[in-house]
Design a protein around this motif. Structure first.
Motif, PDB file in Angstrom:
ATOM      1  N   LEU A   7      81.354  13.926  61.958  1.00  0.00           N
ATOM      2  CA  LEU A   7      80.007  13.365  61.952  1.00  0.00           C
ATOM      3  C   LEU A   7      79.491  13.190  63.375  1.00  0.00           C
ATOM      4  N   THR A  40      70.501  19.239  67.538  1.00  0.00           N
ATOM      5  CA  THR A  40      69.975  18.026  68.146  1.00  0.00           C
ATOM      6  C   THR A  40      69.166  18.346  69.397  1.00  0.00           C
ATOM      7  N   ALA A  84      65.895  19.873  68.360  1.00  0.00           N
ATOM      8  CA  ALA A  84      64.991  18.839  67.859  1.00  0.00           C
ATOM      9  C   ALA A  84      64.396  18.061  69.024  1.00  0.00           C
ATOM     10  N   ARG A 144      76.232  15.182  65.271  1.00  0.00           N
ATOM     11  CA  ARG A 144      75.120  14.422  65.826  1.00  0.00           C
ATOM     12  C   ARG A 144      75.093  14.442  67.353  1.00  0.00           C
ATOM     13  N   ALA A 191      64.341   5.998  59.023  1.00  0.00           N
ATOM     14  CA  ALA A 191      64.963   7.112  58.310  1.00  0.00           C
ATOM     15  C   ALA A 191      64.042   7.640  57.230  1.00  0.00           C
ATOM     16  N   GLY A 244      65.126  17.086  62.775  1.00  0.00           N
ATOM     17  CA  GLY A 244      65.933  15.874  62.694  1.00  0.00           C
ATOM     18  C   GLY A 244      66.355  15.582  61.268  1.00  0.00           C
ATOM     19  N   VAL A 245      65.434  15.803  60.331  1.00  0.00           N
ATOM     20  CA  VAL A 245      65.770  15.564  58.924  1.00  0.00           C
ATOM     21  C   VAL A 245      66.862  16.526  58.469  1.00  0.00           C
ATOM     22  N   ALA A 261      79.448  14.019  55.188  1.00  0.00           N
ATOM     23  CA  ALA A 261      80.097  12.727  54.974  1.00  0.00           C
ATOM     24  C   ALA A 261      80.514  12.595  53.521  1.00  0.00           C
ATOM     25  N   VAL A 297      74.437  15.873  57.969  1.00  0.00           N
ATOM     26  CA  VAL A 297      75.443  14.844  58.233  1.00  0.00           C
ATOM     27  C   VAL A 297      75.806  14.112  56.942  1.00  0.00           C
ATOM     28  N   MET A 298      74.810  13.785  56.144  1.00  0.00           N
ATOM     29  CA  MET A 298      75.088  13.062  54.892  1.00  0.00           C
ATOM     30  C   MET A 298      75.928  13.909  53.945  1.00  0.00           C
ATOM     31  N   PHE A 341      74.583  14.756  71.165  1.00  0.00           N
ATOM     32  CA  PHE A 341      73.392  15.138  71.926  1.00  0.00           C
ATOM     33  C   PHE A 341      73.608  15.021  73.428  1.00  0.00           C
ATOM     34  N   PHE A 387      85.182  10.830  61.057  1.00  0.00           N
ATOM     35  CA  PHE A 387      84.372  10.250  62.120  1.00  0.00           C
ATOM     36  C   PHE A 387      84.000  11.287  63.153  1.00  0.00           C
ATOM     37  N   PHE A 396      70.024  15.181  59.605  1.00  0.00           N
ATOM     38  CA  PHE A 396      70.293  14.019  58.775  1.00  0.00           C
ATOM     39  C   PHE A 396      70.961  14.441  57.462  1.00  0.00           C
TER      40      PHE A 396
END
Lengths: 430, 301, 271
Positions: free
Chosen positions: B231, B256, B259, B235, B42, B276-277, B287, B283-284, B237, B228, B280
């Motif tokens: 998220l 996705t 990427a 993500r 990561a 991808g970052v 969340a 998603v964070m 794919f 859930f 990331f």
């Protein structure tokens, strides 16, 4: 409290053993006489000539075995297979069949052997220039042509003759002919012009041919994308126009070679853009279009020439990590020789990469279309010769696909395409 | 937390030290695996995203924020972001409604509960590739069941850019609704029947009972399920990659898939890592936003 | 409550309809090629086993099934083994930095695979682990670990401390307590965690697709996604391969439903 830790230890040991065993990947079995591994896609046609040729080579080189290994059918998968195995270090093959567009890439990556020293210039000259050129990188030769392809405009001789038409030289003429014939035949199942518009390399070829037909290119010698953006825009608009006007059915945007060949072979289309292999299938005894198919050069748009088709085909190269370089190169030279290509043309639906064979009486007796193909091949030219061709293609394919499907305007697609290619070139340091 | 007793203090701290050491020992293998294969990558991916990296040609040099700068003006990126957002919102919305409805229908089930749950969970348990192939066949223009049931009209579900995304969303909703349904169902089962009986006595039934009793009690768990699922949808794919490959013409190309194509098709490891970052970070952020919402709900309750 | 049997039956019928896509795929797998394209009738005129024959005898699926089984079993064992130990340590032992570690683990469950796939690809390439089971086992176990620790930690926390204290007064040290008291009690929870980890590993596609190149090292999802067709797509064969690929998940859902549900609910409901 005795055997508990022992049991736990056994469990851990078992797990570690399993992990270790799992760590051992597949290893090739070696030893024995010298074995050359030849990786190639299965050759289609009435008789596969390759095994016979390989046995001949073995006979001429005692103590050498050639093991034939099949590649998957899909070109993309073949490429991925090669990249991953060649990158990994010790590829389990010596001689490989490559799509011509991969040769500069593999050469730049250092995966294939430089053949310049072992191949005399006369031997190179015996092949089509448009086949040798893409296999040359930095002035060195990296692969030899195995068989040749060129984009052709197939047409229904009988239908055109019925309406007194000659094969169209421009796309406008083609559209007009389609409308005329469709109005006359009144068959709702008769499609006009079938071509490959799916988002894959084949689709890229179709778009490239349209660009060339309008006198422009996708990239110039200095690597600048779309040097004549207006002409590129026109070419894309022309292709999209074929679908919008109904000259081509909408499903061509999801069609590849086979999905278009079959309807034409069933007599349900007037024109088809395809490769030469289809001709053999159309002339099979049980074909519905037998004796009713003609080939013509690809039509042009406003600013380009007639017959601006893409050449293609397969080449043979030697892995840089082979343990028997001299032998492998000999195998390549043998399989691309006059004798071998003659056998391949006779046994399979393939066309040779040697111009001389197109005048060969014996071959013409078997396949009378050979002489007609020769000028078409000479007019065609290869796709951009750069190690980065695939990257370029996969970067531009989505843009072209968006135009064909009607999701983006041609102008916008060219604009975005330029931005994407410039970003790509930044990464490549050009 | 034991209360201190003077005579055992030294022995307790010794036990404490042993415990601590044991704790680290037991934790170490897991931390090693996680650290090496989840946390380290990561961080590494951020480092990669700041470089021009094309391993095939041996290209590896510093790029700074060049990839990110390009993404801000890259129409393909914004298209993918839009597709991702649309896909996520549509999927999650449909799943929640459908899942809650299923849970409500299942609540009163007396016979065949195990069979019911099995039928429900089947869709969730199947590998997403299996689901993708399944729906690819269902959506087939001439061989698919969907067109057959529609009276033989050859609708090109996956080939028409206007229809591809809805078709994809439907396939994903089918696959993931059981998760939401199961969570809500479990929660509904814990609501005592007396509450409803009392409400009936008060004259509230049906919709009112739902609004006053069911909804407040099921809402927290629905929020957790939504967290859930959101998220997961961001993500996602497998299903779009296998069902449509991101086509036609990028109408189902999520971030996705973009990427992935950048990474393994054009072999631009640096650029693909940058996308991808972005996923990331997205998603964070989502969340974090959800967790704040859930915490606030709990505080209010 | 009311309308009893009829209502129950209707709900079951509705759910069976919901699962219809799967049943349709099963039907497709025994339908002869001639009746697949175009689709003429719902029920096939005759049934055929030819698709299964092709898949089992001539395709890569048997090898892929073996790969998937091996990878899934070992990565599950690894995840549950390490997860049980770690869960116990985090919940019962005074590990310094416990809070941040737990937080990091929860955050790790949200990491998107697409972000970690590029560095992992480079790592596997450098270590020469491409096309090996080990690469997938490590990747899958690592990805499942946070959830497993979360689950097992929760289950362990439910075990009354009194039991551990009783064992301590009997003279057992921590490890013995762990082995003799905790693990047997948490076994059902471990089963749930194992089922979830197994399902995840069996269904995993992105890592398997990216870390394997040769046909022999493919797992089931990859083999299915790359199912070859020379000219046309062999929908019947793909359906048969899909059914085979679905065997473990279906078995788990039908045979181990209780554990599966428990695991799913615990994972979501634990606060």
């Amino acid at each position: 409290m005795a055997p508990r830790p022992a049991r736990a230890a056994l469990l851990v040991a078992g797990l570690l053993l399993a992990l270790l065993a799992a760590g051992c990947g597949q290893g090739p079995s070696g030893a024995g006489p010298i074995t050359l591994v030849f990786k190639h896609a299965k050759i289609l046609g009435p008789a596969d000539p390759v095994p016979g040729l390989l046995r001949r080579f073995e006979a001429e080189h005692p103590g050498v075995r050639v093991q034939s290994e099949a590649l998957t059918w899909s070109s993309d998968e073949q490429h991925q297979f090669y990249v991953i195995n060649l990158e990994g270090g010790s590829p389990p093959f010596d001689v490989m069949m490559l799509d011509v567009i991969w040769v500069p890439e593999f050469a730049r990556a250092g995966w294939i052997l430089d053949l310049t020293a072992q191949v005399p210039p006369a031997e190179c000259d015996a092949h089509f220039a448009s086949a040798i050129e893409p296999a040359t990188q930095d002035g060195r030769l990296w692969a030899l042509p195995w068989f040749m392809n060129v984009g052709l405009l197939y047409y229904r001789k009988d239908l055109l003759a019925k309406y007194g038409l000659a094969p169209p030289e421009t796309y406008d003429e083609l559209a007009r002919q389609v409308r005329l014939i469709q109005a006359g035949e009144r068959d709702p199942r008769l499609d006009g012009y079938l071509w490959q518009g799916k988002q894959y390399e084949g689709g890229m070829v179709n778009v490239l041919e349209a660009l060339w037909a309008n006198g422009t290119r996708v990239i110039d010698e200095r690597g600048r994308p779309f040097p004549e953006p207006e002409r590129a825009r026109e070419a894309l608009a022309a292709l999209r126009g074929l679908i919008e006007s109904g000259v081509s059915p909408p499903w061509v945007t999801a069609a590849d070679e086979e999905l278009t060949r079959r309807p034409f072979g069933d007599g349900r289309a007037i024109f088809l853009r395809g490769w030469p292999y289809a001709l053999d299938l159309f002339e099979l005894p049980d074909s519905r279009v037998r004796q009713r198919v003609g080939v013509a050069p690809m039509p042009r748009l406003a600013h380009g020439p007639v017959g601006a088709a893409s050449t293609g085909g397969a080449h043979l190269a030697v892995s840089a990590r082979t343990r028997h370089p001299a032998l492998a190169v000999e195998l390549v030279r043998f399989l691309t020789s006059d004798v071998a290509q003659r056998a391949m043309t006779e046994g399979a639906a393939l066309r040779p990469s040697r111009p001389a064979l197109y005048h060969d009486a014996q071959l013409i007796a078997r396949d009378p279309t050979l002489p007609a193909l020769l000028p078409l091949i000479l007019r065609g030219h290869p796709r951009p010769i750069t190690p980065y061709y695939l990257m370029l293609s996969t970067t531009l394919q989505p843009e072209f696909s968006a135009v064909l499907v009607g999701r983006k305007s041609p102008a916008r697609a060219v604009q975005d395409g330029i931005a994407q290619v410039r970003h790509l070139e930044q990464a490549l340091g050009r | 937390m034991a209360s201190p007793r003077c005579d055992t203090s030294s022995r307790r701290s010794a036990a404490d030290v042993t415990d601590r050491r044991l704790g680290w020992l037991l934790l170490a293998p897991a931390l090693l695996l996680l650290g090496g294969l989840t946390v380290y990558p990561a961080i590494w991916v951020i480092w990669l995203s700041l470089q021009y990296r094309v391993p095939v040609f041996g290209i590896a040099r510093w790029a700074g924020a060049a990839h990110y700068a390009f993404l801000t003006v890259d129409s393909r990126f914004w298209n993918a972001a839009g597709v991702t957002a649309l896909f996520t919102v549509a999927s999650v919305a449909l799943e929640s409604i459908l899942g809650l409805a299923m849970a409500l229908a299942l609540r009163g089930q007396q016979r065949g509960r195990r069979v019911a749950v099995a039928l429900l969970l089947l869709a969730w348990a199947l590998p997403s590739v299996v689901t993708a192939k399944m729906f690819e066949w269902l959506y087939h223009p001439s061989g698919g069941l969907v067109n057959f049931l529609l009276g033989g009209r050859a609708v090109n579900w996956l080939g028409d850019p206007a229809l591809a995304l809805p078709s994809l969303v439907l396939a994903d909703v089918w696959r993931t609704t059981p998760f939401v349904a199961l969570l809500c169902y479990a929660r509904l089962l814990t609501i005592p029947a007396e509450l409803y009986e009392a409400a009936e006595v008060d004259g509230a039934a049906g919709v009112q009972a739902f609004a006053r009793i069911t909804w407040p009690l099921v809402r927290p768990i629905l929020l957790v399920a939504l967290l859930f699922r959101t998220l997961d949808a961001l993500r996602a794919f497998d299903i779009m990659f296998v069902l449509t490959g991101g086509g036609p013409a990028g109408s189902t190309e999520t971030l996705t898939v973009y990427a992935y194509r950048a990474l393994f098709q054009t072999l631009q490891i640096g650029f693909g890592s940058a996308i991808g970052v972005v996923v990331f970070v997205l998603v964070m952020l989502v969340a974090w936003a959800y967790l704040r919402l859930i915490n606030r709900q709990e505080a209010a309750a | 409550m009311r309308g009893g049997r009829l209502r129950d039956a209707l709900v079951l019928a509705a759910l069976a309809l919901y699962a219809a896509p799967f049943f349709w795929q099963a039907l497709t797998s025994v339908r002869p090629d001639a009746e697949l394209l175009p689709l003429a009738s719902l029920l096939p005129g005759r049934l055929t086993a030819v698709h299964y024959e092709v898949v089992l005898a001539k395709s890569l699926m048997p090898r892929a099934l073996l790969n998937s089984l091996g990878v899934a079993l070992i990565s599950t064992a690894l995840a549950v083994g390490l997860g049980a130990l770690a869960g116990y340590a985090l919940v019962r032992l005074p590990v310094p930095g416990r809070g941040p570690i737990l937080l990091a683990m929860i955050a790790a469950t949200a990491f998107p695979q697409i972000a970690t796939v590029s560095p992992l690809y480079l790592l596997m390439r450098t270590l020469g682990l491409r096309d090996t089971w080990l690469a997938l086992i490590l990747a899958n176990a690592s990805f499942a670990l946070p959830l497993v620790i979360w689950l097992l930690g929760g289950f362990i926390r439910e075990i009354p401390r009194a039991l551990e204290e009783a064992a301590a007064t009997d003279g057992a040290d921590r490890i013995a307590t762990l082995y003799w008291v905790i693990l047997p009690l948490v076994a059902p929870g471990a089963a749930s965690a194992a089922l979830l980890a197994f399902l995840f590993s069996w269904n995993e596609f992105l890592f398997a697709y990216s870390f394997t190149a040769t046909e022999a090292s493919r797992t089931v999802p990859v083999a299915l996604a790359l199912f070859p067709g020379v000219f046309e797509v062999p929908w019947g064969d793909i359906a048969a391969a899909s059914l085979l690929a679905s065997l473990p998940p279906v078995l788990i859902v039908v045979g181990f439903q209780r554990y599966l549900v428990r695991g799913l609910l615990a994972g979501a409901l634990r606060e």
